[in-house]
Design a protein around this motif. Structure first.
Motif, PDB file in Angstrom:
ATOM      1  N   VAL A  84      30.671  45.119  23.470  1.00  0.00           N
ATOM      2  CA  VAL A  84      31.412  43.837  23.530  1.00  0.00           C
ATOM      3  C   VAL A  84      30.570  42.733  22.907  1.00  0.00           C
ATOM      4  N   ASP A  85      31.218  41.677  22.483  1.00  0.00           N
ATOM      5  CA  ASP A  85      30.495  40.528  21.896  1.00  0.00           C
ATOM      6  C   ASP A  85      29.678  39.807  22.965  1.00  0.00           C
ATOM      7  N   ASP A  86      30.267  39.656  24.144  1.00  0.00           N
ATOM      8  CA  ASP A  86      29.576  38.945  25.231  1.00  0.00           C
ATOM      9  C   ASP A  86      30.013  39.587  26.552  1.00  0.00           C
ATOM     10  N   VAL A  87      29.047  40.076  27.317  1.00  0.00           N
ATOM     11  CA  VAL A  87      29.371  40.841  28.530  1.00  0.00           C
ATOM     12  C   VAL A  87      30.136  40.000  29.548  1.00  0.00           C
ATOM     13  N   LEU A  88      29.682  38.745  29.776  1.00  0.00           N
ATOM     14  CA  LEU A  88      30.359  37.924  30.793  1.00  0.00           C
ATOM     15  C   LEU A  88      31.785  37.611  30.353  1.00  0.00           C
ATOM     16  N   GLU A  89      31.940  37.257  29.072  1.00  0.00           N
ATOM     17  CA  GLU A  89      33.295  36.961  28.580  1.00  0.00           C
ATOM     18  C   GLU A  89      34.190  38.202  28.665  1.00  0.00           C
ATOM     19  N   ALA A  90      33.617  39.359  28.408  1.00  0.00           N
ATOM     20  CA  ALA A  90      34.402  40.605  28.494  1.00  0.00           C
ATOM     21  C   ALA A  90      34.857  40.845  29.937  1.00  0.00           C
ATOM     22  N   LEU A  91      33.954  40.566  30.883  1.00  0.00           N
ATOM     23  CA  LEU A  91      34.318  40.702  32.302  1.00  0.00           C
ATOM     24  C   LEU A  91      35.476  39.764  32.642  1.00  0.00           C
ATOM     25  N   GLN A  92      35.395  38.525  32.147  1.00  0.00           N
ATOM     26  CA  GLN A  92      36.445  37.537  32.423  1.00  0.00           C
ATOM     27  C   GLN A  92      37.768  37.949  31.782  1.00  0.00           C
ATOM     28  N   LYS A  93      37.711  38.468  30.561  1.00  0.00           N
ATOM     29  CA  LYS A  93      38.931  38.935  29.879  1.00  0.00           C
ATOM     30  C   LYS A  93      39.551  40.108  30.637  1.00  0.00           C
ATOM     31  N   LEU A  94      38.708  41.014  31.091  1.00  0.00           N
ATOM     32  CA  LEU A  94      39.193  42.183  31.828  1.00  0.00           C
ATOM     33  C   LEU A  94      39.916  41.735  33.096  1.00  0.00           C
ATOM     34  N   ALA A  95      39.303  40.776  33.796  1.00  0.00           N
ATOM     35  CA  ALA A  95      39.897  40.264  35.043  1.00  0.00           C
ATOM     36  C   ALA A  95      41.230  39.592  34.776  1.00  0.00           C
ATOM     37  N   SER A  96      41.270  38.805  33.714  1.00  0.00           N
ATOM     38  CA  SER A  96      42.499  38.089  33.380  1.00  0.00           C
ATOM     39  C   SER A  96      43.616  39.057  33.001  1.00  0.00           C
ATOM     40  N   ALA A  97      43.256  40.077  32.235  1.00  0.00           N
ATOM     41  CA  ALA A  97      44.259  41.072  31.817  1.00  0.00           C
ATOM     42  C   ALA A  97      44.768  41.867  33.014  1.00  0.00           C
ATOM     43  N   TYR A  98      43.875  42.175  33.932  1.00  0.00           N
ATOM     44  CA  TYR A  98      44.267  42.917  35.144  1.00  0.00           C
ATOM     45  C   TYR A  98      45.209  42.078  36.007  1.00  0.00           C
ATOM     46  N   LEU A  99      44.880  40.780  36.146  1.00  0.00           N
ATOM     47  CA  LEU A  99      45.745  39.881  36.932  1.00  0.00           C
ATOM     48  C   LEU A  99      47.136  39.826  36.318  1.00  0.00           C
ATOM     49  N   LEU A 100      47.174  39.666  34.998  1.00  0.00           N
ATOM     50  CA  LEU A 100      48.469  39.553  34.303  1.00  0.00           C
ATOM     51  C   LEU A 100      49.297  40.820  34.529  1.00  0.00           C
ATOM     52  N   ALA A 101      48.626  41.953  34.420  1.00  0.00           N
ATOM     53  CA  ALA A 101      49.337  43.241  34.576  1.00  0.00           C
ATOM     54  C   ALA A 101      49.832  43.427  36.010  1.00  0.00           C
ATOM     55  N   SER A 102      49.087  42.877  36.957  1.00  0.00           N
ATOM     56  CA  SER A 102      49.479  43.069  38.367  1.00  0.00           C
ATOM     57  C   SER A 102      50.716  42.247  38.727  1.00  0.00           C
ATOM     58  N   GLY A 103      50.916  41.144  38.024  1.00  0.00           N
ATOM     59  CA  GLY A 103      52.059  40.286  38.343  1.00  0.00           C
ATOM     60  C   GLY A 103      51.859  39.447  39.589  1.00  0.00           C
ATOM     61  N   ALA A 104      50.658  39.458  40.141  1.00  0.00           N
ATOM     62  CA  ALA A 104      50.402  38.663  41.364  1.00  0.00           C
ATOM     63  C   ALA A 104      50.506  37.172  41.060  1.00  0.00           C
ATOM     64  N   LYS A 105      51.092  36.449  42.036  1.00  0.00           N
ATOM     65  CA  LYS A 105      51.109  34.995  41.927  1.00  0.00           C
ATOM     66  C   LYS A 105      49.714  34.484  42.285  1.00  0.00           C
ATOM     67  N   VAL A 106      49.368  33.283  41.776  1.00  0.00           N
ATOM     68  CA  VAL A 106      48.022  32.735  41.982  1.00  0.00           C
ATOM     69  C   VAL A 106      48.078  31.387  42.697  1.00  0.00           C
ATOM     70  N   VAL A 107      47.320  31.306  43.807  1.00  0.00           N
ATOM     71  CA  VAL A 107      47.063  30.006  44.442  1.00  0.00           C
ATOM     72  C   VAL A 107      45.609  29.661  44.144  1.00  0.00           C
ATOM     73  N   GLY A 108      45.413  28.586  43.413  1.00  0.00           N
ATOM     74  CA  GLY A 108      44.044  28.145  43.093  1.00  0.00           C
ATOM     75  C   GLY A 108      43.679  26.961  43.967  1.00  0.00           C
ATOM     76  N   ILE A 109      42.503  26.998  44.547  1.00  0.00           N
ATOM     77  CA  ILE A 109      42.085  25.932  45.478  1.00  0.00           C
ATOM     78  C   ILE A 109      40.765  25.340  45.003  1.00  0.00           C
ATOM     79  N   THR A 110      40.753  24.044  44.791  1.00  0.00           N
ATOM     80  CA  THR A 110      39.503  23.374  44.466  1.00  0.00           C
ATOM     81  C   THR A 110      39.392  22.094  45.276  1.00  0.00           C
ATOM     82  N   GLY A 111      38.280  21.396  45.083  1.00  0.00           N
ATOM     83  CA  GLY A 111      38.034  20.182  45.881  1.00  0.00           C
ATOM     84  C   GLY A 111      36.565  20.165  46.260  1.00  0.00           C
ATOM     85  N   SER A 112      36.058  19.003  46.605  1.00  0.00           N
ATOM     86  CA  SER A 112      34.631  18.914  46.931  1.00  0.00           C
ATOM     87  C   SER A 112      34.313  19.623  48.239  1.00  0.00           C
TER      88      SER A 112
END
Ligand SMILES: CC(=O)N[C@H]1[C@@H](OP(=O)(O)OP(=O)(O)OC[C@H]2O[C@@H](n3ccc(=O)[nH]c3=O)[C@H](O)[C@@H]2O)O[C@H](CO)[C@@H](O)[C@@H]1O[C@H](C)C(=O)N[C@@H](C)C(=O)N[C@H](CCC(=O)N[C@@H](CCC[C@@H](N)C(=O)O)C(=O)O)C(=O)O
Ligand SMILES: Nc1ncnc2c1ncn2[C@@H]1O[C@H](COP(=O)(O)OP(=O)(O)OP(=O)(O)O)[C@@H](O)[C@H]1O
Ligand SMILES: C[C@@H](N)C(=O)N[C@H](C)C(=O)O
Length: 471
Positions: A84-112
């Motif tokens: 891969v060109d960049d291991v961390l980016e490849a990990l992130q791409k893999l995760a994103s592709a897996y999420l998309l394939a799963s069809g799971a809805k996403v609740v994102g939570i941020t804040g201090s």
């Protein structure tokens, strides 16, 4: 995650060096060769002490299905490698592709403050009727979030993700990896001011989650924080098409707010504008946790969870420890372990909880440094000392170099006798054990880096040594 190595190579944008391994089954991902399971994909990352590439050969010999390998790096062993060109980016791409394939809805939570607590609440509410996966612990950054996704069962309905940051652009990346269907911003405090420089920039960083939310998504945010609508106005015209908003907070100008609340036993009971006379209970103290619950309820409502299920979910929720965690010592002492992290906003909230407790002989605060606050850190510490002094506490113990300023602030109000400053943890513990009584309540509050849970565990596990301690 279950895929073949060939599929993984496609998902992460890599190249399988030997196609003979294309059909090999992968049953998970690991970044640590010391913990890797049979059939996992090893992801070699750089760290402060080592580089994961040194452990690729070993992990393959130990039964890993395959490993990523950084293109151009020397010393690649033979075997099932995906270049891969960049291991961390490849990990992130893999995760994103897996999420998309799963069809799971996403609740994102941020804040201090409140990401982990609110995540636990949303999980508890949705789990009453759905298959939910959530961030484990505090895995909330560019590495933790992808790992959370790759640990998610394929048949997940909703994944609840903590999105943490300490600089601009970090939430945008996380929201790109896992675009939220529903985003929550718990509050804007002072955490990571060191990098952000101003609370306005903290708000800008947090609202990157709004920009990353899917079109037609829902943004649930703390309407008591004026910086949030201010920055949302800045973002006008750039936000996702059809983004809806819902505000929560203590103020009655919010879409939802408490219409009544009180401390009861080790938790809170409250009613909310959104749910009429229904009374909810929480197994955790603090009005700030009631506002966290309102945010979580807004998310649950959006996913079709009704009030009875919300009542059940909140009452029975599992909490991540060290957030106003109530403990009883062997001596009978009552402890509030809030030593996971600290900042002025969360320290004030914790002091309010201690001040609101009734039926204790003395209320004692142990305050450690608040880190990553930037150039005004000393004034922040003096101010939190004054705040503690005005809260009507019986004693304040300050630990750490910055907390010497907290002690100064507290002494302005409480005088010298009631305020003790330490730089030696063992010495402070000894003083506490000699001066506390079984009928006292002690709150321990500090940033992660201070590791004041060591004080909590000493007060929990050791007998009091003073005359009053009954020793
Ligand atoms: C890359 C990695 O694994 N880091 C973790 C590792 O760090 P360390 O530098 O000690 O690794 P080493 O040098 O020892 O090893 C390098 C790699 O080689 C692997 N390896 C080593 C030896 C061996 O025999 N075999 C091997 O395979 C090894 O596994 C390494 O991969 O260990 C540390 C101690 O356990 C970990 O802390 C470190 O993890 C880093 C920090 C990390 O980011 N972990 C995420 C999973 C995570 O989410 N951690 C959270 C904390 C997140 C956080 O701080 N969030 C902030 C907000 C976001 C801020 C953002 N800007 C940021 O930078 O994080 C917040 O305020 O909440 C957690 O742990 O709770
Ligand atoms: N809404 C809130 N307002 C102020 N303080 C809060 C709020 N919610 C939680 N806290 C306090 O903030 C601290 C951290 O709580 P929690 O871990 O839930 O937040 P977090 O955002 O995940 O924190 P971190 O970014 O440090 O990982 C605890 O002391 C908790 O009591
Ligand atoms: C780990 C880092 N994101 C964090 O929480 N920093 C606090 C302020 C600390 O290190 O104590």
């Amino acid at each position: 995650m279950e895929r073949t190595l060939g599929q993984v190579a496609d998902m992460c944008g890599g190249r399988l060096l030997d196609s003979a391994f294309a059909g090999r089954k992968v049953v998970g991902v690991s970044i640590d060769s010391r913990k890797i399971g049979e059939g996992c994909l090893f992801v070699p990352l750089g760290g402060s002490k080592a580089d994961g590439h040194s452990y690729v050969a070993g992990s393959l010999q130990e039964g890993a299905a395959g490993s990523l390998w950084q293109r151009g790096r020397e010393g690649a062993p033979g075997g099932a490698l995906i270049e891969v060109d960049d291991v961390l980016e490849a990990l992130q791409k893999l995760a994103s592709a897996y999420l998309l394939a799963s069809g799971a809805k996403v609740v994102g939570i941020t804040g201090s403050n409140g990401k982990t607590t609110t995540k636990d609440m949303v999980f508890a509410l949705l789990a009453t009727s759905m298959r939910v996966h959530k961030t484990q612990g505090n895995f909330n950054n560019h590495l933790g979030l992808p790992l959370t996704l790759l640990a998610m069962p394929e048949e997940t309905d909703v994944v609840v993700l903590e999105m943490g940051m300490s600089d601009l652009g970090e939430i945008a990346l996380l929201a790109k990896i896992a675009p939220p269907d529903l985003a929550i911003v718990t509050n804007i405090g002072e955490s990571h001011l060191l990098n952000l420089g101003s609370r306005e920039n903290i708000a800008r960083a947090k609202l990157e989650i709004a920009s990353g939310t899917k079109p037609g998504g829902l943004l649930v945010y703390n309407g008591d924080e004026p910086l949030l609508p201010l920055v949302l106005k800045e973002l006008e015209g750039t936000l996702p098409e059809g983004l809806r908003t819902f505000t929560f907070g203590l103020g009655e100008d919010n879409d939802d707010y408490p219409t009544g609340m009180m401390q009861r036993g080790g938790g809170m009971t409250f009613t909310a504008r959104s749910e009429g006379d229904i009374c909810f209970s929480l197994p955790i103290l603090g009005s700030h946790n009631v506002t966290n619950a309102l945010a979580a309820m807004a998310a649950a409502r959006a996913f079709g969870v009704d009030a009875p299920a919300m009542k059940e979910g909140l009452a029975g929720m599992q909490l991540t420890g060290m957030r106003i965690e109530r403990l009883t010592g062997v001596s009978g002492l009552t402890l509030l372990n809030d030593a996971y992290n600290s900042s002025p906003t969360s320290a004030r909230a914790a002091i309010d909880v201690l001040a609101g407790l009734e039926g204790y002989a003395s209320k004692v605060l142990v305050l450690g440094d608040m880190l990553e606050l930037g150039e005004n850190e000393r004034e922040f510490h003096r101010e939190i000392g004054r705040y503690a002094g005005r809260a009507g506490l019986d004693a304040v113990y300050a630990f750490g170099p910055l907390s010497a300023d907290s002690a100064e602030g507290a002494r302005e109000i409480l005088g010298m006798q009631a305020v003790h400053a330490f730089t030696d943890k063992a010495e402070m513990i000894g003083h506490l054990l000699a001066n506390l009584k079984p009928e006292d309540a002690v709150l321990v509050k500090a940033s992660r880096g201070m590791k004041l849970e060591e004080v909590v565990y000493a007060l929990r596990d050791e007998p009091l040594t003073g005359e009053a301690g009954g020793a």
